[in-house]
Design an enzyme around this catalytic site. Structure first.
Site, short mmCIF file in Angstrom:
data_model
loop_
_atom_site.label_atom_id
_atom_site.label_comp_id
_atom_site.label_asym_id
_atom_site.label_seq_id
_atom_site.Cartn_x
_atom_site.Cartn_y
_atom_site.Cartn_z
N GLU A 1 -2.04 -9.41 3.88
CA GLU A 1 -2.23 -9.93 5.25
C GLU A 1 -3.70 -9.96 5.63
O GLU A 1 -4.07 -10.56 6.65
CB GLU A 1 -1.46 -9.07 6.25
CG GLU A 1 -2.12 -7.79 6.71
CD GLU A 1 -2.15 -6.69 5.66
OE1 GLU A 1 -2.84 -5.69 5.89
OE2 GLU A 1 -1.47 -6.83 4.61
N HIS B 1 -3.82 -5.40 0.56
CA HIS B 1 -3.37 -5.97 1.83
C HIS B 1 -3.35 -7.51 1.79
O HIS B 1 -4.36 -8.15 2.07
CB HIS B 1 -4.28 -5.50 2.96
CG HIS B 1 -4.07 -4.08 3.34
ND1 HIS B 1 -3.18 -3.70 4.31
CD2 HIS B 1 -4.62 -2.94 2.87
CE1 HIS B 1 -3.18 -2.39 4.44
NE2 HIS B 1 -4.05 -1.90 3.56
N CYS C 1 0.81 -1.22 0.00
CA CYS C 1 0.00 0.00 0.00
C CYS C 1 0.84 1.27 0.00
O CYS C 1 1.43 1.58 -1.01
CB CYS C 1 -1.01 -0.05 1.14
SG CYS C 1 -2.34 -1.21 0.75
#
Length: 371
Positions: free
Chosen positions: A344, A342, A256
């Site tokens: 994660e 993202h 990001c």
């Protein structure tokens, strides 16, 4: 008056007004308004440092229904400036002795909220007219004054916020990992650190403005560039540090804001989006494998696709299927790659966690070459 009956008002910079009831803390809050389309994971969203300085509209109708849990956080506190919801649950419906009401959590963090808003109409308005600044207030007597105040809130464009959420001192998570990773903290989500730990990494988290010299002298196997809030362009010193790390050819993985900063370090430019990407259902295509991924996203700036396509040392690896924006790239001549979403998750699907495995593989190969 019962606090749950207190009136509240939402005023957008373009003069649009929504009336509702208060939730969370009483008072007035200002910031850029943005919407998230995720159907779950509100606590992780509220504690994501990438939302620092923003008022979040939740597209999901029911917020607070499963309360909050001390383990479901992405930072040390709520980072959003304000909350806008359709239905707000004051009492959680989830069992467990660690479950608390969202209302208490918002009050403790002094987050002003408004409920009973037509969030479908509000999201449609933002989609049509773009992200803009807004005010939430329980002081509803003078709406004209709030309208004027809304026009005076500083723009997110040009705003540097990484310094507001980055760690002040470096710290290490995990001991004796197979790989030593230096993480530059621009507003890191804790699940990024967890994903690295799960793959055998010892993670040292550094302040956002740590020099390349300090990183390179630490004997690290790779560098993680974290997510974070605000406009990447004002971070000129950070960009120079990243440029030096790239030249050193140490394995780098950007997420990001980290992705945007890596791009700027290579001469690419960024631009503010009309309304941003925020949610857990954004479709991405991996151009190298041809596979699709459903991803978790939260960003209001994006790297210009045309800059990446004409750069001789950059290969576009991922593209957003809704609007064709750049979602990932890697350097052809250096050991670095990044994505504009993202992997994660937290909240969100696990489709993209293979990217952490790719980072591990890059570090493994690099260690062998240096041995």
């Amino acid at each position: 008056m019962n606090p749950q009956d207190k009136n509240a008002v939402l005023v957008l910079a373009d003069g649009t007004v929504f009336y509702g009831k208060s939730c969370g803390a009483e008072g007035t809050a200002t910031g850029e308004i943005a919407f998230n389309t995720g159907m779950t994971g509100y606590q992780e969203i509220f504690t994501d440092p990438s939302y620092f300085g923003q008022m979040v509209v939740m597209a999901s109708s029911h917020i607070g229904n499963y309360g909050v849990h001390e383990d479901e956080v992405e930072s040390d506190s709520i980072k959003i400036k304000g909350l806008i919801v359709r239905k707000f649950a004051y009492r959680p419906s989830r069992y467990g002795n660690k479950i608390r009401p969202l209302q208490d959590y918002l009050v403790e963090n002094n987050v002003v909220g408004i409920r009973d808003i037509d969030t479908r109409a509000l999201v449609s308005h933002i989609r049509e007219f773009g992200a803009q600044n807004a005010i939430i207030s329980t002081e509803t007597e003078n709406v004209d004054a709030l309208k004027k105040q809304a026009t005076e809130i500083p723009s997110m464009k040009g705003m540097e916020l990484a310094s507001k959420v980055s760690t002040k001192e470096k710290y290490t998570v995990g001991e004796g990992g197979e790989y030593k990773v230096a993480l530059l903290d621009f507003g890191v989500k804790q699940n990024i650190i967890r994903c690295l730990q799960e793959r055998g990494c010892q993670v040292t988290v550094f302040p956002y403005d740590t020099s390349a010299e300090e990183i390179l002298s630490g004997g690290f196997d790779g560098v993680q560039l974290s997510n974070g809030p605000g406009d990447p362009e004002p971070l000129t010193a950070v960009v120079e540090n990243i440029k030096q790390l790239v030249e050193a050819n140490i394995p780098i993985f950007g997420i990001c804001l980290g992705h945007q900063l890596l791009a700027i370090s290579q001469g690419l430019s960024t631009e503010k989006m009309h309304n941003g990407h925020r949610g857990i259902n954004h479709p991405i295509k991996n151009l190298e494998t041809g596979k699709g991924e459903i991803t978790s996203q939260n960003h209001g700036f994006v790297v210009r696709m045309e800059d990446a396509e004409k750069h001789p040392n950059i290969k576009v690896t991922h593209v957003h299927l809704n609007d064709g924006t750049l979602a990932g790239f890697r350097l052809n001549d250096k050991n670095a790659f990044s994505v504009q979403y993202h992997p994660e998750a937290s909240p969100g699907p696990y489709d993209s966690r293979y990217l952490f495995d790719s980072f591990i593989e890059n570090m493994k190969v690099n260690k062998k070459q240096l041995a």
